[in-house]
Design a protein around this motif. Structure first.
Motif, PDB file in Angstrom:
ATOM      1  N   ALA A  37       0.846  -1.184   0.000  1.00 54.54           N
ATOM      2  CA  ALA A  37       0.000   0.000   0.000  1.00 54.54           C
ATOM      3  C   ALA A  37       0.881   1.233   0.000  1.00 54.54           C
ATOM      4  CB  ALA A  37      -0.914   0.014   1.222  1.00 54.54           C
ATOM      5  N   ARG A  38       0.449   2.253  -0.729  1.00 52.11           N
ATOM      6  CA  ARG A  38       1.155   3.535  -0.688  1.00 52.11           C
ATOM      7  C   ARG A  38       0.261   4.580  -0.036  1.00 52.11           C
ATOM      8  NH1 ARG A  38      -0.848   6.723  -5.129  1.00 52.11           N
ATOM      9  NH2 ARG A  38      -1.533   5.500  -6.930  1.00 52.11           N
ATOM     10  N   CYS A  39       0.915   5.516   0.659  1.00 54.12           N
ATOM     11  CA  CYS A  39       0.202   6.534   1.421  1.00 54.12           C
ATOM     12  C   CYS A  39       0.688   7.913   1.016  1.00 54.12           C
ATOM     13  CB  CYS A  39       0.417   6.304   2.917  1.00 54.12           C
ATOM     14  SG  CYS A  39      -0.431   7.489   3.984  1.00 54.12           S
ATOM     15  N   ASP A  40      -0.211   8.894   1.089  1.00 53.43           N
ATOM     16  CA  ASP A  40       0.143  10.237   0.658  1.00 53.43           C
ATOM     17  C   ASP A  40       1.141  10.927   1.574  1.00 53.43           C
ATOM     18  OD1 ASP A  40      -1.621  10.464   2.754  1.00 53.43           O
ATOM     19  OD2 ASP A  40      -2.899  11.973   1.817  1.00 53.43           O
ATOM     20  N   VAL A  41       1.228  10.526   2.843  1.00 54.41           N
ATOM     21  CA  VAL A  41       2.139  11.187   3.770  1.00 54.41           C
ATOM     22  C   VAL A  41       3.040  10.232   4.538  1.00 54.41           C
ATOM     23  CG1 VAL A  41       0.701  13.221   4.117  1.00 54.41           C
ATOM     24  CG2 VAL A  41       0.349  11.214   5.554  1.00 54.41           C
ATOM     25  N   ALA A  42       2.789   8.923   4.474  1.00 51.65           N
ATOM     26  CA  ALA A  42       3.463   7.985   5.375  1.00 51.65           C
ATOM     27  C   ALA A  42       4.332   6.956   4.673  1.00 51.65           C
ATOM     28  CB  ALA A  42       2.432   7.271   6.250  1.00 51.65           C
ATOM     29  N   THR A 400      -0.955   5.818  10.310  1.00 51.89           N
ATOM     30  CA  THR A 400      -0.632   6.899   9.388  1.00 51.89           C
ATOM     31  C   THR A 400      -1.249   8.228   9.811  1.00 51.89           C
ATOM     32  OG1 THR A 400      -2.539   6.356   7.997  1.00 51.89           O
ATOM     33  CG2 THR A 400      -0.470   5.263   7.496  1.00 51.89           C
ATOM     34  N   THR A 401      -1.630   8.341  11.063  1.00 46.90           N
ATOM     35  CA  THR A 401      -2.298   9.547  11.529  1.00 46.90           C
ATOM     36  C   THR A 401      -1.371  10.764  11.468  1.00 46.90           C
ATOM     37  OG1 THR A 401      -3.459   8.125  13.087  1.00 46.90           O
ATOM     38  CG2 THR A 401      -3.670  10.474  13.420  1.00 46.90           C
ATOM     39  N   CYS A 402      -1.936  11.910  11.046  1.00 44.79           N
ATOM     40  CA  CYS A 402      -1.213  13.178  11.092  1.00 44.79           C
ATOM     41  C   CYS A 402      -1.468  13.813  12.450  1.00 44.79           C
ATOM     42  CB  CYS A 402      -1.679  14.103   9.977  1.00 44.79           C
ATOM     43  SG  CYS A 402      -1.132  13.577   8.348  1.00 44.79           S
ATOM     44  N   MET A 403      -0.452  13.861  13.274  1.00 45.78           N
ATOM     45  CA  MET A 403      -0.621  14.308  14.650  1.00 45.78           C
ATOM     46  C   MET A 403      -0.124  15.734  14.832  1.00 45.78           C
ATOM     47  SD  MET A 403       0.224  10.926  16.861  1.00 45.78           S
ATOM     48  CE  MET A 403      -0.914   9.540  16.752  1.00 45.78           C
ATOM     49  N   GLU A 404      -0.723  16.398  15.812  1.00 43.06           N
ATOM     50  CA  GLU A 404      -0.369  17.771  16.125  1.00 43.06           C
ATOM     51  C   GLU A 404       0.569  17.864  17.323  1.00 43.06           C
ATOM     52  OE1 GLU A 404      -0.988  20.504  14.581  1.00 43.06           O
ATOM     53  OE2 GLU A 404      -2.731  20.185  13.310  1.00 43.06           O
ATOM     54  N   ALA A 405       0.250  17.133  18.405  1.00 37.68           N
ATOM     55  CA  ALA A 405       0.989  17.354  19.642  1.00 37.68           C
ATOM     56  C   ALA A 405       0.826  16.168  20.576  1.00 37.68           C
ATOM     57  CB  ALA A 405       0.480  18.623  20.326  1.00 37.68           C
ATOM     58  N   VAL A 406       1.702  16.116  21.612  1.00 36.73           N
ATOM     59  CA  VAL A 406       1.599  15.120  22.676  1.00 36.73           C
ATOM     60  C   VAL A 406       2.015  15.790  23.982  1.00 36.73           C
ATOM     61  CG1 VAL A 406       3.926  14.264  22.154  1.00 36.73           C
ATOM     62  CG2 VAL A 406       2.366  12.857  23.508  1.00 36.73           C
ATOM     63  N   ILE A 407       1.298  15.475  25.057  1.00 38.60           N
ATOM     64  CA  ILE A 407       1.672  15.964  26.379  1.00 38.60           C
ATOM     65  C   ILE A 407       1.689  14.791  27.347  1.00 38.60           C
ATOM     66  CG2 ILE A 407       0.812  18.296  26.058  1.00 38.60           C
ATOM     67  CD1 ILE A 407      -1.647  17.413  27.738  1.00 38.60           C
ATOM     68  N   VAL A 560       1.738  19.986   6.497  1.00 40.30           N
ATOM     69  CA  VAL A 560       2.113  18.745   5.831  1.00 40.30           C
ATOM     70  C   VAL A 560       2.190  18.924   4.321  1.00 40.30           C
ATOM     71  CG1 VAL A 560      -0.274  17.885   5.760  1.00 40.30           C
ATOM     72  CG2 VAL A 560       1.614  16.282   5.611  1.00 40.30           C
ATOM     73  N   VAL A 561       1.378  19.822   3.778  1.00 39.18           N
ATOM     74  CA  VAL A 561       1.412  20.100   2.348  1.00 39.18           C
ATOM     75  C   VAL A 561       1.006  21.554   2.162  1.00 39.18           C
ATOM     76  CG1 VAL A 561      -0.977  19.383   1.933  1.00 39.18           C
ATOM     77  CG2 VAL A 561       0.676  19.221   0.075  1.00 39.18           C
ATOM     78  N   VAL A 562       1.493  22.183   1.119  1.00 39.06           N
ATOM     79  CA  VAL A 562       1.429  23.634   1.043  1.00 39.06           C
ATOM     80  C   VAL A 562       0.013  24.189   0.997  1.00 39.06           C
ATOM     81  CG1 VAL A 562       3.694  23.959   0.053  1.00 39.06           C
ATOM     82  CG2 VAL A 562       1.761  23.522  -1.466  1.00 39.06           C
ATOM     83  N   TYR A 563      -0.939  23.482   0.416  1.00 43.66           N
ATOM     84  CA  TYR A 563      -2.254  24.089   0.247  1.00 43.66           C
ATOM     85  C   TYR A 563      -3.240  23.689   1.335  1.00 43.66           C
ATOM     86  CZ  TYR A 563      -2.923  19.545  -1.948  1.00 43.66           C
ATOM     87  OH  TYR A 563      -2.943  18.202  -2.207  1.00 43.66           O
ATOM     88  N   GLN A 564      -2.895  22.768   2.211  1.00 49.36           N
ATOM     89  CA  GLN A 564      -3.784  22.391   3.307  1.00 49.36           C
ATOM     90  C   GLN A 564      -3.421  23.245   4.517  1.00 49.36           C
ATOM     91  OE1 GLN A 564      -3.237  18.115   3.392  1.00 49.36           O
ATOM     92  NE2 GLN A 564      -5.205  17.817   2.393  1.00 49.36           N
ATOM     93  N   VAL A 565      -3.913  24.485   4.516  1.00 46.71           N
ATOM     94  CA  VAL A 565      -3.544  25.449   5.537  1.00 46.71           C
ATOM     95  C   VAL A 565      -3.938  24.928   6.917  1.00 46.71           C
ATOM     96  CG1 VAL A 565      -3.952  27.794   6.374  1.00 46.71           C
ATOM     97  CG2 VAL A 565      -3.762  27.347   3.921  1.00 46.71           C
ATOM     98  N   LYS A 566      -3.011  25.024   7.867  1.00 44.92           N
ATOM     99  CA  LYS A 566      -3.225  24.636   9.259  1.00 44.92           C
ATOM    100  C   LYS A 566      -3.419  23.131   9.406  1.00 44.92           C
ATOM    101  CE  LYS A 566      -3.376  27.445  12.766  1.00 44.92           C
ATOM    102  NZ  LYS A 566      -2.139  27.961  13.332  1.00 44.92           N
ATOM    103  N   ASN A 567      -2.927  22.338   8.482  1.00 44.50           N
ATOM    104  CA  ASN A 567      -3.070  20.888   8.575  1.00 44.50           C
ATOM    105  C   ASN A 567      -1.801  20.306   9.175  1.00 44.50           C
ATOM    106  OD1 ASN A 567      -3.250  18.091   8.181  1.00 44.50           O
ATOM    107  ND2 ASN A 567      -4.443  18.333   6.320  1.00 44.50           N
ATOM    108  N   ALA A 568      -1.889  19.920  10.444  1.00 42.16           N
ATOM    109  CA  ALA A 568      -0.776  19.274  11.149  1.00 42.16           C
ATOM    110  C   ALA A 568       0.491  20.119  11.100  1.00 42.16           C
ATOM    111  CB  ALA A 568      -0.523  17.882  10.601  1.00 42.16           C
ATOM    112  N   CYS A 569       0.334  21.402  11.432  1.00 46.11           N
ATOM    113  CA  CYS A 569       1.509  22.276  11.555  1.00 46.11           C
ATOM    114  C   CYS A 569       2.303  21.965  12.816  1.00 46.11           C
ATOM    115  CB  CYS A 569       1.071  23.740  11.591  1.00 46.11           C
ATOM    116  SG  CYS A 569       0.488  24.380  10.029  1.00 46.11           S
ATOM    117  N   GLY A 570       1.663  21.279  13.756  1.00 47.12           N
ATOM    118  CA  GLY A 570       2.255  21.138  15.083  1.00 47.12           C
ATOM    119  C   GLY A 570       1.658  22.184  16.011  1.00 47.12           C
TER     120      GLY A 570
END
Length: 758
Positions: A37-42, A400-407, A560-570
């Motif tokens: 399987a191929r994934c767009d980000v993973a 393959t989850t796009c994560m933002e943060a961990v505490i 994660v990609v230039v046009y997905q604004v605010k997508n997994a910026c951290g």
């Protein structure tokens, strides 16, 4: 240079499934049960048990875009030889690589950089753009998103460009029964898949940082393995070609908005075959023949959540070679098994409807009659009865989850909370071995920041983000059984970080970014999160937004990609509270400074003088701030490109701590600070690989406040885009999260530590 020792720590994927878009599937030509399987980000995954469980195949990859895979191929002559095409665009420049593996995907090496690819772009879910010739072992062909069409005549070792123009290739296929014949289909500017983004000024191409490549799709054919080409068709965009095993002149094509089309003369003329398919204008990207029932063909339109009155899983079958179609089965949730519970948060709780969204590929198992696979946004599902029922085995291994943060929890060892794109937060109490959901709220699909109360183990506050770029702070007081919004935010605002006052439990702070006039700033709650007020923090007058350079930070550098604004910026790293003094907190702005308050936010002092804000390049931006848990007055600031800086006088002066080499770059995309050896700070830094800074993925650790460092090797899983890292309150367990490759867990305690302690 810092003294760095390599430590062979063992990272283990955390059991947190789902997330990234599985955009393609290919079965091993000779061995039953092996599927890729191929994934767009993973990157690329392999299953050796027919799709039940998966493992990543990213070893040896180093660059930011190597995990963003647009295409994949297997040599039918030497099935241990694999190829992958990956790439992305930044600052209007496309990057791309063709990698080859000679050992079944365990290791990869770059063999061509002449083509640009868009692994997480608007053609990611369509056909393969690299193919191996079934008749000639040495011939490999590939078409780029940019860069034209290339041929290798030595099994991928060297490449040269053919005479085809630079167009946006959507599928590449050798004829399976006619030697020497090669097809290449292209995708027009008008057929780009942009349903999942907000199109701003400049239109679709401007948002994609692309350029016009033609208002019509095309289909080319070569009868001499790419030496010369003939234009067969112009108009529809060709996303996938499938050849009839009973008639070498009969082809079916998925032509995106042109639907499914059939040719009986080798592709020279085409007829529409829409009878029985879902009415209305639909997008099609896959069509496949059943190798066990050769009269049978399958297709599925690319449904999205906003589409109404559609069957839950829109899988269509033709029993006359593609002439007429009918819905294979009207699925309900009872037809599904092993799908994760988080899918209940979508489509009003219907897992069947969510399973039918964004189907990118259907394949038929060549070894097992009536066994089908489909992939989509969530993972890979398997059917044993020709598509009537489906199981997913919880997408085991497809983390393959796009994560933002961990505490980390401040009281309970092994307890962490993670936030992620498209999902509410999740809690683990065993260091990442198992997770459970915190409640989502209607209208919100993703989570950004979170905080766990230091005095009440059932008390959680977390930021949610929804459609239309709305956001809120949610609160749960019952351990996650229920939740409610306690602060609703207007469009464009975003919960960047949440913290509890360590010296004054029950007082919480929230960092809200967005338009200053709309309410961005620092908020405070003195009653456990029940009510909120904005503090007096006001950045310099020239800052109209947080971030000040909003488009650069959110859409170009950190996303994660230039046009997905605010997508997994951290998130969740630019606000912190002091371990030693109540009411003391610190916040950072990406390009403009750091501020400190000693009175719970009533007054603020700028303390960022001397830090390298955009010092070496526009990429030198602040990404994390932290107080020392062991030394009062010691502060840390982590920068993209410029590494980790420290102040030992409450921010009056700063010095660089890591890396020490002149001109050496390190992206502090994730920072964890805990208690280390002999009263020193434990520092763990993770570096996200970035095109803009030329950096590779790294994790380094210091147990003595930065005097010495060790590098934690992670060669086996390639180049993850680290977004957050946390060490538990006991200083022993570490959980790190990434954009695309999910979460990883590791012990911070080495065998040497145990020997010294013993």
């Amino acid at each position: 240079m810092n003294n760095i020792e390599n430590i062979a720590h063992v990272w283990t994927p955390a059991s947190l499934g789902g997330g990234g878009y599985i955009t393609g599937l290919i079965q091993h030509p000779d061995i039953s049960g092996i599927v890729y399987a191929r994934c767009d980000v993973a990157g690329v995954f392999r299953s050796s048990d027919g799709g039940e469980t998966w493992e990543t195949l990213n070893g040896g990859l180093t660059k930011a875009y190597h995990h963003q895979v647009q295409s994949f191929a297997i040599s039918p002559h030497h099935p241990e030889v694999l190829f992958r095409c990956s790439g992305e665009v930044r600052s209007r420049k496309f990057y791309g690589s063709v990698h080859k593996s000679a050992d079944g995907g365990h290791s990869w090496r770059e063999v061509c950089t002449g083509m640009g690819f868009y692994g997480n772009g608007p053609t990611r879910m369509y056909g393969e753009v690299i193919a191996a010739d079934p008749h000639h072992p040495d011939i490999i062909a590939a078409g780029g998103y940019t860069g034209g069409f290339w041929i290798s005549r030595d099994e991928g070792e060297t490449w040269r460009r053919t005479g085809l123009p630079e167009e946006r290739f959507g599928c590449v296929a050798f004829h399976p029964s006619v030697p020497g014949v090669l097809y290449a289909g292209t995708i027009s500017d008008d057929d780009l898949n942009m349903d999942y983004v907000e199109v701003g000024e400049g239109g679709v191409l401007g948002l994609l940082q692309d350029q016009p490549r033609g208002r019509s799709g095309k289909l080319y054919v070569s009868s001499d393995l790419g030496e010369s080409w003939e234009l067969l068709q112009e108009g529809a965009s060709f996303a996938e070609l499938t050849f009839d095993s009973l008639d070498d002149q009969h082809l079916l094509a998925a032509t995106i908005w042109g639907g499914i089309r059939s040719s009986t003369d080798g592709g020279r003329t085409w007829a529409s075959t829409e009878e029985g398919l879902l009415p209305g204008r639909q997008r099609y990207g896959t069509v496949v023949q059943d190798c066990h029932h050769t009269e049978r063909w399958y297709t599925a339109p690319d449904l999205r959540p906003h589409m109404k009155e559609c069957p839950p899983i829109p899988l269509y079958v033709s029993c006359d070679g593609g002439g007429h179609w009918q819905l294979l089965h009207h699925h309900s949730d009872e037809n599904l098994s092993g799908f994760p519970a988080y899918m209940d948060h979508f489509s009003g709780g219907s897992r069947a409807a969510a399973t039918g969204w964004a189907i990118s590929k259907i394949i038929v198992d060549r070894f097992s009659k009536d066994r089908l696979y489909l992939c989509n946004w969530y993972g890979v599902a398997i059917s044993e009865d020709g598509g009537k029922s489906w199981r997913a085995n919880h997408f085991r291994g497809l983390e393959t989850t796009c994560m933002e943060a961990v505490i980390a929890d401040t009281v309970q060892p092994g307890k962490f909370c993670v936030t992620m794109a498209d999902h509410p937060p999740k809690i683990t109490e065993d260091g990442g071995q198992t997770f459970r959901n915190l409640p989502g709220l209607d209208g919100y699909s993703g989570s950004t920041a979170a905080v766990m109360s230091g005095t009440d183990s059932k008390h959680y506050l977390y930021g949610l983000v929804g459609h239309g770029r709305t956001a809120c702070i949610a609160r749960s007081r019952d351990g996650g059984d229920s939740a409610a919004a306690v602060l609703s935010l207007g469009p464009g605002l975003f919960v960047q970080a949440l913290r509890e006052d360590r010296g004054n439990p029950g007082t919480f702070y929230a960092y809200v970014d967005g338009e200053m006039a709309a309410g961005a700033g620092i908020y405070r709650s003195r009653d456990g999160g029940e009510s909120w007020e904005q503090t007096s923090f006001r950045p310099p007058s020239h800052l109209a937004t947080l971030p000040h350079q909003k488009k650069w930070i959110e859409a170009e550098l950190l996303s994660v990609v230039v046009y997905q604004v605010k997508n997994a910026c951290g998130a969740n790293q630019l606000l912190d509270t002091d371990y030693n003094q109540a009411g003391h907190l610190m916040l950072g702005e990406w390009t403009e400074g750091i501020w400190r308050s000693e009175d719970s936010g009533d007054t603020w002092q700028s303390i960022g003088t001397g830090l390298p804000f955009q010092y070496s390049s526009p990429s030198s931006v602040l990404n994390a701030v932290a107080f020392s848990p062991t030394h009062a007055g010691t502060l840390y600031a982590g920068f993209i490109s410029e590494g980790l800086w420290r102040s030992e006088d409450n921010g009056q002066s700063w010095s660089k701590l890591f890396p020490a080499g002149e001109g050496e770059r390190f992206n502090v995309s994730a920072l964890a600070v805990g208690k280390g050896n002999s009263g020193k700070d434990l520092l763990i830094l993770a570096c996200e690989p970035m095109v803009r800074t030329g950096t590779e993925a790294r994790v380094v650790c210091s147990r003595d406040g930065g005097l010495s460092w060790e590098e934690w090797e992670n060669l086996s899983f390639g180049a993850p885009r680290w977004k957050g890292i946390a060490v538990d309150c006991a200083g022993g367990q570490v959980l790190a999260v990434s954009c695309g490759n999910g979460a990883f867990r590791i012990s911070a305690v080495t065998d040497r530590d145990k020997q010294q302690q013993g």
